[in-house]
Design a protein around this motif. Structure first.
Motif, PDB file in Angstrom:
ATOM      1  N   ILE A  78       0.882  -1.170   0.000  1.00 31.41           N
ATOM      2  CA  ILE A  78       0.000   0.000   0.000  1.00 31.41           C
ATOM      3  C   ILE A  78       0.916   1.215   0.000  1.00 31.41           C
ATOM      4  CG2 ILE A  78      -1.796   1.293   1.199  1.00 31.41           C
ATOM      5  CD1 ILE A  78      -2.694  -1.309   2.498  1.00 31.41           C
ATOM      6  N   ALA A  79       0.818   2.041  -1.028  1.00 30.30           N
ATOM      7  CA  ALA A  79       1.736   3.178  -1.173  1.00 30.30           C
ATOM      8  C   ALA A  79       0.954   4.459  -1.407  1.00 30.30           C
ATOM      9  CB  ALA A  79       2.693   2.932  -2.330  1.00 30.30           C
ATOM     10  N   HIS A  80       1.327   5.506  -0.671  1.00 30.59           N
ATOM     11  CA  HIS A  80       0.647   6.802  -0.759  1.00 30.59           C
ATOM     12  C   HIS A  80       1.589   7.857  -1.328  1.00 30.59           C
ATOM     13  CE1 HIS A  80      -1.230  10.475   1.435  1.00 30.59           C
ATOM     14  NE2 HIS A  80      -1.851  10.270   0.294  1.00 30.59           N
ATOM     15  N   GLY A  81       1.088   8.658  -2.272  1.00 29.14           N
ATOM     16  CA  GLY A  81       1.855   9.776  -2.804  1.00 29.14           C
ATOM     17  C   GLY A  81       3.158   9.355  -3.463  1.00 29.14           C
ATOM     18  N   TYR A  82       4.271   9.892  -2.958  1.00 19.73           N
ATOM     19  CA  TYR A  82       5.592   9.588  -3.513  1.00 19.73           C
ATOM     20  C   TYR A  82       5.945   8.104  -3.358  1.00 19.73           C
ATOM     21  CZ  TYR A  82      10.491  10.370  -4.776  1.00 19.73           C
ATOM     22  OH  TYR A  82      11.712  10.334  -5.403  1.00 19.73           O
ATOM     23  N   GLY A  83       5.265   7.450  -2.422  1.00 16.65           N
ATOM     24  CA  GLY A  83       5.503   6.030  -2.217  1.00 16.65           C
ATOM     25  C   GLY A  83       5.218   5.197  -3.454  1.00 16.65           C
ATOM     26  N   GLY A  84       4.271   5.649  -4.279  1.00 17.84           N
ATOM     27  CA  GLY A  84       3.983   4.939  -5.523  1.00 17.84           C
ATOM     28  C   GLY A  84       5.153   4.994  -6.483  1.00 17.84           C
ATOM     29  N   LEU A  85       5.786   6.146  -6.576  1.00 13.38           N
ATOM     30  CA  LEU A  85       6.965   6.302  -7.426  1.00 13.38           C
ATOM     31  C   LEU A  85       8.110   5.433  -6.908  1.00 13.38           C
ATOM     32  CD1 LEU A  85       8.319   9.588  -8.930  1.00 13.38           C
ATOM     33  CD2 LEU A  85       9.872   8.075  -7.724  1.00 13.38           C
ATOM     34  N   VAL A  86       8.243   5.380  -5.585  1.00 13.61           N
ATOM     35  CA  VAL A  86       9.300   4.576  -4.976  1.00 13.61           C
ATOM     36  C   VAL A  86       9.063   3.090  -5.226  1.00 13.61           C
ATOM     37  CG1 VAL A  86      10.347   3.904  -2.773  1.00 13.61           C
ATOM     38  CG2 VAL A  86       9.824   6.301  -3.213  1.00 13.61           C
ATOM     39  N   PHE A  87       7.792   2.664  -5.159  1.00 12.36           N
ATOM     40  CA  PHE A  87       7.509   1.249  -5.430  1.00 12.36           C
ATOM     41  C   PHE A  87       7.865   0.894  -6.872  1.00 12.36           C
ATOM     42  CE2 PHE A  87       4.890  -2.051  -7.269  1.00 12.36           C
ATOM     43  CZ  PHE A  87       5.245  -3.122  -6.461  1.00 12.36           C
ATOM     44  N   LEU A  88       7.515   1.755  -7.823  1.00 11.36           N
ATOM     45  CA  LEU A  88       7.861   1.471  -9.217  1.00 11.36           C
ATOM     46  C   LEU A  88       9.373   1.387  -9.407  1.00 11.36           C
ATOM     47  CD1 LEU A  88       4.920   1.645 -10.166  1.00 11.36           C
ATOM     48  CD2 LEU A  88       5.729   3.001 -12.087  1.00 11.36           C
ATOM     49  N   SER A 110      -0.937   8.377  -6.176  1.00 11.91           N
ATOM     50  CA  SER A 110       0.469   8.079  -6.452  1.00 11.91           C
ATOM     51  C   SER A 110       1.119   9.105  -7.372  1.00 11.91           C
ATOM     52  CB  SER A 110       0.584   6.692  -7.087  1.00 11.91           C
ATOM     53  OG  SER A 110       1.905   6.417  -7.459  1.00 11.91           O
ATOM     54  N   MET A 111       2.398   9.367  -7.124  1.00 14.50           N
ATOM     55  CA  MET A 111       3.178  10.285  -7.951  1.00 14.50           C
ATOM     56  C   MET A 111       4.016   9.554  -8.999  1.00 14.50           C
ATOM     57  SD  MET A 111       4.512  13.067  -5.144  1.00 14.50           S
ATOM     58  CE  MET A 111       3.365  13.938  -4.078  1.00 14.50           C
ATOM     59  N   HIS A 112       3.752   8.265  -9.172  1.00 10.36           N
ATOM     60  CA  HIS A 112       4.515   7.505 -10.164  1.00 10.36           C
ATOM     61  C   HIS A 112       4.137   7.938 -11.576  1.00 10.36           C
ATOM     62  CE1 HIS A 112       0.772   5.190 -10.515  1.00 10.36           C
ATOM     63  NE2 HIS A 112       1.227   4.803 -11.700  1.00 10.36           N
ATOM     64  N   HIS A 113       4.992   7.616 -12.529  1.00 13.50           N
ATOM     65  CA  HIS A 113       4.736   7.921 -13.931  1.00 13.50           C
ATOM     66  C   HIS A 113       5.191   6.715 -14.743  1.00 13.50           C
ATOM     67  CE1 HIS A 113       4.536   9.820 -17.811  1.00 13.50           C
ATOM     68  NE2 HIS A 113       4.123  10.958 -17.276  1.00 13.50           N
ATOM     69  N   CYS A 132      -1.865  -3.820 -10.090  1.00 12.65           N
ATOM     70  CA  CYS A 132      -1.956  -2.546  -9.364  1.00 12.65           C
ATOM     71  C   CYS A 132      -3.319  -1.881  -9.571  1.00 12.65           C
ATOM     72  CB  CYS A 132      -0.861  -1.580  -9.819  1.00 12.65           C
ATOM     73  SG  CYS A 132       0.824  -2.198  -9.605  1.00 12.65           S
ATOM     74  N   ARG A 133      -3.742  -1.138  -8.581  1.00 10.37           N
ATOM     75  CA  ARG A 133      -4.923  -0.285  -8.695  1.00 10.37           C
ATOM     76  C   ARG A 133      -4.656   0.996  -7.928  1.00 10.37           C
ATOM     77  NH1 ARG A 133     -10.879  -2.487  -7.360  1.00 10.37           N
ATOM     78  NH2 ARG A 133     -10.349  -3.714  -9.221  1.00 10.37           N
ATOM     79  N   GLU A 134      -5.115   2.126  -8.480  1.00 14.42           N
ATOM     80  CA  GLU A 134      -4.871   3.421  -7.829  1.00 14.42           C
ATOM     81  C   GLU A 134      -6.182   4.098  -7.438  1.00 14.42           C
ATOM     82  OE1 GLU A 134      -2.520   7.681  -8.423  1.00 14.42           O
ATOM     83  OE2 GLU A 134      -2.717   6.299 -10.114  1.00 14.42           O
ATOM     84  N   TRP A 135      -6.202   4.622  -6.208  1.00 18.27           N
ATOM     85  CA  TRP A 135      -7.308   5.435  -5.717  1.00 18.27           C
ATOM     86  C   TRP A 135      -6.868   6.897  -5.755  1.00 18.27           C
ATOM     87  CZ3 TRP A 135      -6.732   0.458  -4.515  1.00 18.27           C
ATOM     88  CH2 TRP A 135      -7.854  -0.343  -4.344  1.00 18.27           C
ATOM     89  N   VAL A 136      -7.627   7.748  -6.431  1.00 15.57           N
ATOM     90  CA  VAL A 136      -7.251   9.157  -6.568  1.00 15.57           C
ATOM     91  C   VAL A 136      -8.330  10.051  -5.965  1.00 15.57           C
ATOM     92  CG1 VAL A 136      -5.870   8.752  -8.637  1.00 15.57           C
ATOM     93  CG2 VAL A 136      -8.290   9.321  -8.870  1.00 15.57           C
ATOM     94  N   THR A 137      -7.896  11.194  -5.427  1.00 18.50           N
ATOM     95  CA  THR A 137      -8.852  12.148  -4.872  1.00 18.50           C
ATOM     96  C   THR A 137      -9.767  12.639  -5.979  1.00 18.50           C
ATOM     97  OG1 THR A 137      -7.107  13.824  -5.155  1.00 18.50           O
ATOM     98  CG2 THR A 137      -7.427  12.943  -2.944  1.00 18.50           C
TER      99      THR A 137
END
Length: 210
Positions: A78-88, A110-113, A132-137
């Motif tokens: 489970i990754a929030h914000g910059y954590g998504g980029l770090v996981f990638l 997530s901030m991943h690209h 993967c699945r992303e929840w966005v505001t």
């Protein structure tokens, strides 16, 4: 945390944002523990943490020394914000290990690209889409699909809130439901692929004929 322990048995909480040590405070703590006077200067002196000087380094260290060596066969992130980029980044650096051990990833704002980080790696892109699945505001109700312009990215749904700080708590139950369903699907596929042992197959192994 309690729900995760109940459902999955083990939890590791990473702290990739804690990358520096205040040497003055560290020496003061040591001086108190040893009852000696500190010889440090009054001003703080921040130094990078060993094996954790960046978020990426911290995550890879935790993976190499704890997660990859654990007995757990089914790992979820489970990754929030910059954590998504770090996981990638972890996925790119430890591709086969991560793809074999991680069954699902829940991303929150997530901030991943994907296009920038994964580039020309269709196998990793396919894994991201599948696992993967992303929840966005968003103003839409929780779990409603959100259209994405990036075709190679993962499915995106609403976090049920427009506030970034509330997204983790707003999505938590939906995320656990998602992780539970993906684990069940993985186990179902594993069972369906397992060979069915019959009397004839046993006889063949023993060299017997019917």
């Amino acid at each position: 945390m309690y729900t995760a322990l109940q459902c999955y048995g083990g939890v590791i909480v990473l702290n990739p944002n804690d990358n520096f040590i205040d040497l003055k405070m560290e020496n003061e703590w040591l001086s108190l523990s040893t009852k000696e006077e500190s010889s440090t200067v009054n001003s703080s002196w921040w130094i990078p943490k060993r094996c954790s000087s960046t978020s990426e380094e911290h995550t890879i260290y935790i993976w190499d020394n704890f997660i990859s060596k654990s007995a757990a066969k089914n790992v979820a992130f489970i990754a929030h914000g910059y954590g998504g980029l770090v996981f990638l980044n972890l996925l790119i650096q430890r591709t086969w290990e991560v793809m074999n051990k991680v069954y699902s990833v829940a991303l929150i704002d997530s901030m991943h690209h994907t296009l920038h980080q994964v580039k020309n790696n269709p196998q990793v892109q396919e894994w991201i889409q599948k696992h993967c699945r992303e929840w966005v505001t968003n103003s839409k109700p929780l779990d409603r699909p959100i259209g994405s312009l990036v075709k190679v990215d993962c499915p995106t749904v609403s976090a049920g809130t427009e506030k970034y700080s509330l997204a983790p708590s707003s999505t938590l139950q939906a995320i656990f439901k998602y992780l539970k369903s993906t684990l069940k699907a993985k186990n179902t596929v594993t069972l369906s692929r397992s060979p069915i042992v019959t009397r004839s197959s046993k006889n063949k192994k023993r060299g017997n004929t019917c």
